[in-house]
Design a protein around this motif. Structure first.
Motif, mmCIF file in Angstrom:
data_model
loop_
_atom_site.group_PDB
_atom_site.id
_atom_site.type_symbol
_atom_site.label_atom_id
_atom_site.label_comp_id
_atom_site.label_asym_id
_atom_site.label_seq_id
_atom_site.Cartn_x
_atom_site.Cartn_y
_atom_site.Cartn_z
ATOM 1 N N ASP A 326 -16.944 -15.237 -9.033
ATOM 2 C CA ASP A 326 -16.158 -14.763 -10.167
ATOM 3 C C ASP A 326 -15.285 -15.898 -10.697
ATOM 4 O OD1 ASP A 326 -14.998 -13.183 -12.078
ATOM 5 O OD2 ASP A 326 -13.630 -12.154 -10.701
ATOM 6 N N PRO A 327 -15.834 -16.669 -11.636
ATOM 7 C CA PRO A 327 -17.101 -16.510 -12.359
ATOM 8 C C PRO A 327 -18.302 -16.925 -11.504
ATOM 9 C CG PRO A 327 -16.069 -18.544 -13.018
ATOM 10 C CD PRO A 327 -15.094 -17.868 -12.096
ATOM 11 N N LEU A 328 -19.490 -16.498 -11.936
ATOM 12 C CA LEU A 328 -20.696 -16.786 -11.182
ATOM 13 C C LEU A 328 -21.211 -18.181 -11.502
ATOM 14 C CD1 LEU A 328 -22.831 -15.741 -9.209
ATOM 15 C CD2 LEU A 328 -24.099 -14.819 -11.167
ATOM 16 N N ILE A 329 -21.254 -19.037 -10.473
ATOM 17 C CA ILE A 329 -21.797 -20.396 -10.601
ATOM 18 C C ILE A 329 -22.843 -20.560 -9.513
ATOM 19 C CG2 ILE A 329 -21.307 -22.863 -10.525
ATOM 20 C CD1 ILE A 329 -18.494 -22.256 -11.479
ATOM 21 N N ILE A 330 -24.055 -20.938 -9.920
ATOM 22 C CA ILE A 330 -25.197 -21.001 -9.015
ATOM 23 C C ILE A 330 -25.758 -22.415 -9.002
ATOM 24 C CG2 ILE A 330 -27.500 -20.100 -8.537
ATOM 25 C CD1 ILE A 330 -26.715 -17.578 -10.078
ATOM 26 N N LEU A 331 -26.039 -22.921 -7.808
ATOM 27 C CA LEU A 331 -26.741 -24.189 -7.636
ATOM 28 C C LEU A 331 -28.190 -23.860 -7.294
ATOM 29 C CD1 LEU A 331 -24.127 -26.088 -5.406
ATOM 30 C CD2 LEU A 331 -24.137 -25.775 -7.898
ATOM 31 N N ALA A 332 -29.129 -24.444 -8.025
ATOM 32 C CA ALA A 332 -30.528 -24.060 -7.841
ATOM 33 C C ALA A 332 -31.441 -25.264 -8.022
ATOM 34 C CB ALA A 332 -30.902 -22.949 -8.831
ATOM 35 N N GLY A 333 -32.735 -25.029 -7.786
ATOM 36 C CA GLY A 333 -33.727 -26.087 -7.932
ATOM 37 C C GLY A 333 -34.486 -26.309 -6.649
ATOM 38 N N ASP A 334 -35.397 -27.299 -6.665
ATOM 39 C CA ASP A 334 -36.239 -27.518 -5.495
ATOM 40 C C ASP A 334 -35.467 -28.031 -4.289
ATOM 41 O OD1 ASP A 334 -35.779 -29.913 -6.767
ATOM 42 O OD2 ASP A 334 -37.837 -30.650 -6.604
ATOM 43 N N ALA A 335 -34.243 -28.522 -4.479
ATOM 44 C CA ALA A 335 -33.419 -28.941 -3.337
ATOM 45 C C ALA A 335 -33.080 -27.756 -2.445
ATOM 46 C CB ALA A 335 -32.134 -29.603 -3.822
ATOM 47 N N PHE A 336 -33.200 -26.541 -2.997
ATOM 48 C CA PHE A 336 -32.860 -25.339 -2.250
ATOM 49 C C PHE A 336 -34.106 -24.541 -1.866
ATOM 50 C CE2 PHE A 336 -29.506 -26.635 -5.087
ATOM 51 C CZ PHE A 336 -28.411 -26.695 -4.244
ATOM 52 N N SER A 337 -35.272 -25.133 -2.111
ATOM 53 C CA SER A 337 -36.532 -24.499 -1.717
ATOM 54 C C SER A 337 -37.486 -25.582 -1.234
ATOM 55 C CB SER A 337 -37.121 -23.685 -2.872
ATOM 56 O OG SER A 337 -37.232 -24.478 -4.046
ATOM 57 N N LYS A 338 -38.429 -25.989 -2.079
ATOM 58 C CA LYS A 338 -39.342 -27.091 -1.762
ATOM 59 C C LYS A 338 -39.849 -27.693 -3.061
ATOM 60 C CE LYS A 338 -41.912 -24.144 0.479
ATOM 61 N NZ LYS A 338 -42.979 -23.480 1.262
ATOM 62 N N SER A 339 -40.304 -28.950 -2.998
ATOM 63 C CA SER A 339 -40.714 -29.672 -4.205
ATOM 64 C C SER A 339 -42.168 -29.393 -4.561
ATOM 65 C CB SER A 339 -40.489 -31.186 -4.014
ATOM 66 O OG SER A 339 -39.132 -31.491 -4.121
ATOM 67 N N THR A 340 -42.455 -28.147 -4.806
ATOM 68 C CA THR A 340 -43.754 -27.735 -5.306
ATOM 69 C C THR A 340 -43.517 -26.768 -6.459
ATOM 70 O OG1 THR A 340 -43.900 -25.812 -3.838
ATOM 71 C CG2 THR A 340 -44.783 -27.907 -3.000
ATOM 72 N N PHE A 341 -44.564 -26.474 -7.222
ATOM 73 C CA PHE A 341 -44.422 -25.505 -8.293
ATOM 74 C C PHE A 341 -43.962 -24.160 -7.740
ATOM 75 C CE2 PHE A 341 -46.601 -22.132 -10.827
ATOM 76 C CZ PHE A 341 -45.790 -22.216 -11.960
ATOM 77 N N ASP A 342 -44.585 -23.714 -6.660
ATOM 78 C CA ASP A 342 -44.189 -22.433 -6.084
ATOM 79 C C ASP A 342 -42.781 -22.488 -5.505
ATOM 80 O OD1 ASP A 342 -46.388 -20.431 -6.317
ATOM 81 O OD2 ASP A 342 -47.536 -22.046 -5.416
ATOM 82 N N GLY A 343 -42.378 -23.643 -5.012
ATOM 83 C CA GLY A 343 -40.999 -23.782 -4.555
ATOM 84 C C GLY A 343 -40.012 -23.624 -5.690
ATOM 85 N N CYS A 344 -40.361 -24.162 -6.858
ATOM 86 C CA CYS A 344 -39.497 -24.011 -8.037
ATOM 87 C C CYS A 344 -39.431 -22.548 -8.470
ATOM 88 C CB CYS A 344 -40.009 -24.887 -9.175
ATOM 89 S SG CYS A 344 -39.851 -26.660 -8.858
#
Length: 362
Positions: A326-344
């Motif tokens: 509050d307020p909503l701030i989100i960090l996202a991207g392949d750094a938080f999953s994996k560096s593939t299309f499906d990771g994105c």
């Protein structure tokens, strides 16, 4: 809440925007800011399609009809994702964005796993990003490189660019490489510093670096190789070579061809700050040893991928991190999953969940 900003128009931001537009109420507006110069320009050099990240398509300056994908070369649908993402891949194929890769892949690699399917983008990898951007209906502003993010609890987020353009948003989603997130000024920087656990996990994220070359050949050139993609394991510099049009299944020597070369990650890291033209010449020297009969190109374009792929992701690979609620701030991207299309796409789905949870509770 009426205004949501996504920073970055690469595949992570574009997929997030498309999913959000599909599920959010129509009175909620999605904005996207990117440091690119706009259509026909790009983040780095002329003729780049400004889609950010590793999905960039380069046009030959001497003959713009000849293109080359310097970043992502093909998309692999692994057995792990085959049922979960079948509808998305079917949609992308029906729209002509993806099609199965037909050519031969030569040399040892980590992608030819049992049950894996390879796809290419006939119109260049940037077409995939453009498709999601179009679906998003987002208000996109180029030449908006974010430099500062400030907020107070319960108030809108104030976002400022290097050009001192400031605008307020109710929700902000950052899809930049983590080092660029950490360079942002304002209370966001202080907020991260006051949460040492999150800061440590962000600092632990590391990236691979590499160089890419696009070699453009004039019409009537014939590259007579039995492969469309070749992985190289016994060279200290070159790791990957592709005939771009053969990889897409659209070889037409009368229209000109392009060859794409990627260096290995160790070479990229060791020479990351070297002069770009010197690196280009060294790569060409190694390439001539691998393909001694290669014709003389019309032109050669080098590119430095400082953030090529995520080497070590954010601990637990959560898809995204809600930095503030509050307020909503989100960090996202392949750094938080994996560096593939499906990771994105994983990251985009995590962003959607976080935003919809917020909207549902407000």
């Amino acid at each position: 809440m009426s205004k949501l900003l996504i920073v970055g128009t690469g595949i992570k931001g574009a997929a997030s925007a498309a999913l959000l537009r599909q599920h959010m109420p129509p009175n909620k507006s999605v904005f996207m800011w990117d440091k690119a110069r706009g259509p026909g320009g790009g983040n780095y050099i002329h003729y780049f399609v400004p889609t950010g990240g590793r999905m960039s398509t380069k046009r030959c300056a001497e003959n713009p009809a000849i293109t080359a994908d310097l970043g992502a070369q093909y998309i692999t649908l692994s057995k792990e994702y085959s049922s979960k993402r079948q509808s998305l891949y079917s949609e992308l194929q029906s729209q002509g964005i993806l099609k199965p890769m037909q050519g031969k892949v030569e040399g040892p690699n980590n992608f030819d796993l049992p049950g894996a399917q390879h796809f290419v983008t006939p119109d260049g990898s940037s077409s995939l990003v453009k498709y999601f951007l179009q679906k998003s209906g987002a208000y996109i502003k180029y030449q908006h490189q974010v430099s500062e993010i400030s907020f107070e609890n319960g108030s809108p987020v104030s976002v400022t660019t290097h050009e001192d353009i400031t605008e307020d948003f109710d929700i902000v989603v950052l899809t930049l490489p983590v080092p660029q997130m950490l360079q942002l000024r304002g209370s966001l920087h202080d907020y991260v510093g006051n949460h040492p656990d999150v800061k440590k996990k962000l600092l632990d994220v590391t990236y691979s670096s590499r160089y890419a070359l696009a070699l453009f050949f004039p019409p009537q050139t014939d590259l007579k190789y039995p492969w469309c993609v070749k992985y190289v394991s016994d060279n200290p510099c070159v790791r990957y070579i592709a005939i771009d049009q053969a990889r897409r299944g659209e070889v037409s020597p009368s229209q000109g061809l392009s060859l794409v070369v990627h260096t290995s990650v160790p070479y990229g890291l060791a020479h990351l700050e070297d002069d770009l033209n010197s690196v280009r010449d060294e790569i060409l020297s190694h390439l001539s040893g691998i393909l001694p009969e290669l014709p003389t190109p019309l032109s050669v374009v080098p590119h430095r991928w400082r953030y090529s792929q995520v080497h070590q992701a954010y601990e637990g690979t959560p898809g995204c991190v809600v930095l503030s609620r509050d307020p909503l701030i989100i960090l996202a991207g392949d750094a938080f999953s994996k560096s593939t299309f499906d990771g994105c796409i994983d990251s985009a789905e995590a962003v959607l969940k976080a935003v919809m949870n917020q909207l549902g509770s407000s």
